[in-house]
Enzyme design. Structure first.
Site, PDB file in Angstrom:
ATOM      1  N   LYS A 187      -2.146  -1.498  -3.899  1.00  0.00           N
ATOM      2  CA  LYS A 187      -3.034  -0.343  -3.833  1.00  0.00           C
ATOM      3  C   LYS A 187      -2.233   0.945  -3.875  1.00  0.00           C
ATOM      4  CE  LYS A 187      -6.062   1.830  -0.540  1.00  0.00           C
ATOM      5  NZ  LYS A 187      -6.581   1.854   0.776  1.00  0.00           N
TER       6      LYS A 187
ATOM      7  N   LYS B  14       0.852  -1.189   0.000  1.00  0.00           N
ATOM      8  CA  LYS B  14       0.000   0.000   0.000  1.00  0.00           C
ATOM      9  C   LYS B  14       0.885   1.235   0.000  1.00  0.00           C
ATOM     10  CE  LYS B  14      -3.685   2.272   2.567  1.00  0.00           C
ATOM     11  NZ  LYS B  14      -4.605   2.188   3.710  1.00  0.00           N
TER      12      LYS B  14
HETATM   13  C1  PBG Z   1      -7.377   3.018   5.487  1.00  0.00           C
HETATM   14  C2  PBG Z   1      -7.810   2.920   4.077  1.00  0.00           C
HETATM   15  C3  PBG Z   1      -7.683   3.908   3.104  1.00  0.00           C
HETATM   16  C4  PBG Z   1      -8.247   3.386   1.931  1.00  0.00           C
HETATM   17  C5  PBG Z   1      -8.695   2.112   2.228  1.00  0.00           C
HETATM   18  N1  PBG Z   1      -8.402   1.841   3.558  1.00  0.00           N
HETATM   19  C6  PBG Z   1      -7.188   5.300   3.192  1.00  0.00           C
HETATM   20  C7  PBG Z   1      -5.830   5.640   3.652  1.00  0.00           C
HETATM   21  O1  PBG Z   1      -4.940   4.800   3.793  1.00  0.00           O
HETATM   22  O2  PBG Z   1      -5.668   6.823   3.921  1.00  0.00           O
HETATM   23  C8  PBG Z   1      -8.330   4.106   0.617  1.00  0.00           C
HETATM   24  C9  PBG Z   1      -9.364   3.608  -0.328  1.00  0.00           C
HETATM   25  C10 PBG Z   1      -9.638   4.511  -1.465  1.00  0.00           C
HETATM   26  O3  PBG Z   1      -9.021   5.587  -1.656  1.00  0.00           O
HETATM   27  O4  PBG Z   1     -10.541   4.159  -2.235  1.00  0.00           O
HETATM   28  N2  PBG Z   1      -8.269   2.413   6.362  1.00  0.00           N
END
Ligand code: PBG
Length: 320
Positions: A245, A192
């Site tokens: 991601k 991520k």
């Molecule tokens: C954190 C989380 C995020 C997303 C999914 N889980 C945001 C972040 O890390 O700030 C992002 C998902 C998206 O942008 O569609 N719980």
């Protein structure tokens, strides 16, 4: 002699015969936001076509997704109160816990996945416990494990840790085993990146960090080898599915991870990727539906087995 690749593009039947990649509704996991309250279906301004649901209305949405052939959903909770430890995230009557059990009551076969993280539940908006101005890894692990077990108890099929703390997959796996939830899987957000593409989500989930940013735990967009290391670690720690991601700016990473992974690889087509298509489509600058389908096939072609996408419902319609 001229070599003529165009012979294979002459008509739709031939093109279909030689098509290398296919997209199916079975590849999709639809993210949904569940909020406290009743009777809610409120549009999320930065994500046209997406809504905040309450527990009662999210069931109906899940039913619609299920009847369009989409096998799975990912739930995010927007709780009524936040505190420094995110304690509303593991409450037995918490928003996600209640949503999971209601959905499973109505749709026992739908695969329900829950996002496991603290950022939506903490008053500072970080994905872990703050100690000395920093997100403390090891004390966060305990809370993530408690939250994951509470989701499993409510009936989640998979828990999806998205915090990027070190060692959370093994800590969650151990807690699930100890709680006798041996059948509950882990879909790990293994790779991520610290991405600006999460902007609309943070507005929707009310989870923007109150100070600083997430670069101390999420990955540097410049790094590719580190992605393989993160993927490998999560596989060793017992993840059942690993995820990359965001998706589109990281298709090379999806491909690299696919090549080393013996378990399924998912890609998350995140909120910013969705919002850009919607905005340009609304301006009449692109054909949003065509761009959507091209993006989704590109994620599949890069090597993703599963795609988390806000386009799931719309793409299911296109696929017929
Ligand atoms: C954190 C989380 C995020 C997303 C999914 N889980 C945001 C972040 O890390 O700030 C992002 C998902 C998206 O942008 O569609 N719980």
């Amino acid at each position: 002699m001229i070599i003529r690749p165009r012979r294979l593009r002459r008509n739709p039947v031939i093109r279909e015969m030689v098509r290398e990649t296919s997209l199916s509704v079975k590849d999709f996991i639809a993210p949904l936001f569940v909020k406290y309250g009743k009777g809610r279906k409120e549009p999320i301004p930065s994500m046209p076509g997406q809504f905040h649901f309450s527990v009662d209305t999210v069931v109906k949405e899940a039913e619609e997704l299920w009847s369009s052939g989409i096998p799975s959903i990912l739930l995010f909770g927007v709780p009524e109160y936040k505190d420094s430890t995110g304690s509303s995230s593991w409450a037995e009557d918490g928003i996600v816990q209640r949503a999971v059990s209601e959905i499973k009551n109505h749709l026992p076969d739908m695969v329900v996945i829950t996002d496991v993280c603290l950022c939506e539940y903490t008053d500072h908006g970080h994905c872990g416990i703050i100690k000395n101005g920093d997100v403390d890894n090891d004390s966060t692990l305990e809370l993530l494990a408690i939250q994951a077990v509470s989701h499993a108890k409510a009936g989640a099929d998979f828990v999806a840790p998205s915090d990027m703390m070190d060692g959370r997959v093994s800590s969650i796996r151990n807690a699930l085993e100890n709680g006798n939830f041996t059948g509950t899987g882990i879909l790990s957000y293994a790779v991520k990146y610290a991405s600006a593409f999460y902007g609309p989500f943070r507005e929707a989930a009310d989870s923007a960090p109150g100070f600083g940013d997430r670069r101390g735990y999420q990955m540097d967009p410049a790094n590719a080898l580190e992605a393989l290391r993160e993927a490998e670690l999560d596989i060793e720690e017992g993840a059942d599915i690993i995820m990359v991601k965001p998706a589109l700016p990281y298709l090379d990473i999806v491909r690299n991870v696919r090549e080393i992974s013996l378990i399924p690889v998912a890609a998350y087509n995140v909120s910013g990727e969705y919002a850009m298509v919607k905005a340009a489509d609304m301006k009449g600058w692109i054909d949003g539906k065509k761009v959507m389908m091209e993006m989704l096939i590109s994620i599949k072609r890069a090597g993703a087995d599963l795609i988390l996408t806000y386009f799931a419902k719309e793409a299911a319609l296109e696929l017929g």
